[in-house]
Write an enzyme that holds these catalytic residues in place. Structure first.
Site, short mmCIF file in Angstrom:
data_model
loop_
_atom_site.label_atom_id
_atom_site.label_comp_id
_atom_site.label_asym_id
_atom_site.label_seq_id
_atom_site.Cartn_x
_atom_site.Cartn_y
_atom_site.Cartn_z
N ASP A 86 10.89 12.09 -0.07
CA ASP A 86 10.30 10.92 -0.72
C ASP A 86 11.55 10.15 -1.47
O ASP A 86 12.16 10.70 -2.65
CB ASP A 86 9.28 11.56 -1.94
CG ASP A 86 8.48 10.46 -2.42
OD1 ASP A 86 8.91 8.98 -2.28
OD2 ASP A 86 7.69 10.76 -3.39
N ASP A 122 10.33 2.42 1.14
CA ASP A 122 9.83 3.68 0.83
C ASP A 122 9.32 4.67 1.81
O ASP A 122 8.75 4.30 2.76
CB ASP A 122 8.63 3.32 -0.21
CG ASP A 122 7.97 4.52 -0.75
OD1 ASP A 122 8.74 5.66 -1.12
OD2 ASP A 122 6.75 4.71 -0.53
#
Length: 413
Positions: A101, A285
């Site tokens: 992440d 992302d």
């Protein structure tokens, strides 16, 4: 003779001590596996929208000086498509499957497999709590030995150990690698130690000299398999075998809240002349599956493609004729344009049923962000983009890099 040799050795040793030899460490790569969670019925768009909303709220709270505790929690969706790495914690190490992440700085375990204490495990007095939009966890802070790969070991790394988590079925936690703003972990996720700083995984690697370049290279490859090792995270540099040509960089945007993450300025065009988004700020992302664009831009894309909303998946659906006429999307940042081909804009048809779709249908992976442009975070380049371009996250120079790969023009989907 012996005295002269001893004197020569001593002089050489003193010379080296005064002028140490710097050894350039080679980057170390960590394999990543792509997983499609098929344990429950999913809606890709609902999941990604929840994450986007949470990221925007977190960024706005940070800019305003508020803590994450001020963010209102909403119902969460289990991760649908994830990239995970096998990470060891403790000594002897227990291996955990952790989500990669770039939108988080916290590393934690315990969502699925329970945390195993060893001689290197030390519990601190802090509690830890993080909400992601697509999930959340709370628990206790520990320090422990974290092993990312051979030669990539971090002693006394701060980690969270979950006593409660939601939205993370089938994985054990998160490997948080955000570093653009936070080489040190934001302590508003900890209590009571809200006034101190804690090194993140990447921050510790760089500070300890384990990596000599404070950057990360990430390679994802498109696939039609539900579970496959088809990605790679390179700490401390890049892997030239994973991309073609050269890497072009774009600086981190100054626009908030995108600048609280890996935010860049970018414009998007459909075909030769249809502007979808004029130059605006958004983020790159790895926790987002789709390409999300602001509502006004999405409506232009929907009109240009002729796609209709599919209630089962939440995605736009095309007919075969519409797909045959689908034009490329062009993403331009810092003067360089990246082409997302027609095939790259569709969900892998072999995996339609995994997301609640119908076999043989054609679904687009470009979706509505849920807010109009001009709010400081107007797009998210998620997996659908990153599986076609090599990406570099460079903390030292505050920039993001992209390069084409052998899969940029693949027709695998």
């Amino acid at each position: 003779m012996f005295a002269k040799a001893l004197l020569s050795t001593l002089i050489l040793a003193l010379t080296v001590a005064a002028n140490p030899v710097l050894v350039e460490r080679a980057p170390v790569s960590l394999p990543l596996a792509r997983r499609v969670n098929t344990t429950t019925v999913h809606n890709l768009v609902r999941h990604d929208l929840a994450r986007a909303k949470a990221l925007k709220a977190r960024g706005q709270a940070k800019v305003a000086g508020f803590s994450e505790a001020s963010i209102i929690n909403e119902p969460v969706e289990n991760q649908v498509v994830t990239y995970v790495a096998s990470v060891g914690v403790g000594s002897p190490a227990t291996t955990y499957s952790l989500l990669i992440d770039t939108g988080s700085s916290n590393t934690w375990v315990g969502a699925d497999k329970a945390y195993v204490k060893t001689s290197t495990s030390t519990q601190t007095s802090n509690r830890v709590s993080v909400t992601y939009g697509s999930g959340s966890f709370s628990g206790n802070e520990f320090t422990d030995t974290v092993t990312l790969a051979s030669g990539l070991v971090i002693p006394k790394q701060s980690i969270g150990v979950a006593t409660r988590s939601s939205g993370f079925d089938g994985v054990d936690g998160i490997l948080g690698i955000i570093t653009i703003t936070y080489v040190m972990l934001l302590t508003d996720t900890l209590s009571p130690a809200t006034g101190s700083t804690v090194p993140t995984v990447t921050g510790n690697l760089f500070a300890n000299g384990v990596i000599t370049s404070n950057e990360i290279g990430i390679s994802f490859e498109p696939t039609t398999s539900q579970d496959v090792v088809n990605g790679e995270l390179t700490w401390g540099g890049t892997d030239s075998s994973k991309f073609t040509g050269s890497i072009s960089f774009t600086p981190i945007t100054s626009t908030s809240p995108a600048n609280q993450f890996w935010g860049i300025n970018q414009s998007i065009r459909y075909g030769t002349s249809t502007t979808i988004l004029s130059s605006t700020a958004g983020i790159v992302d790895t926790g987002t599956t789709l390409v999300l664009i602001a509502t006004d831009g999405f409506n232009k894309y929907k009109s240009a493609t002729g796609g209709v909303l599919d209630n089962a998946t939440g995605l736009l659906r095309l007919t075969s004729t519409q797909f045959a006429n689908l034009k490329s999307l062009f993403f331009t940042t810092n003067g360089v344009t990246y082409e997302l081909t027609a095939n790259a804009q569709i969900w892998p048809r072999a995996l339609n049923t995994a997301i609640g779709g119908t076999a043989g249908n054609i679904y687009l992976v470009v979706a509505d962000l849920g807010s109009d442009s001009g709010e400081g975070l107007d797009f998210i380049n998620g997996f659908a983009f990153l599986e076609r371009f090599y990406s570099v996250f460079d903390t030292t120079n505050k920039r993001v890099g992209f390069a084409t790969t052998p899969f940029t023009t693949s027709t695998i989907n």
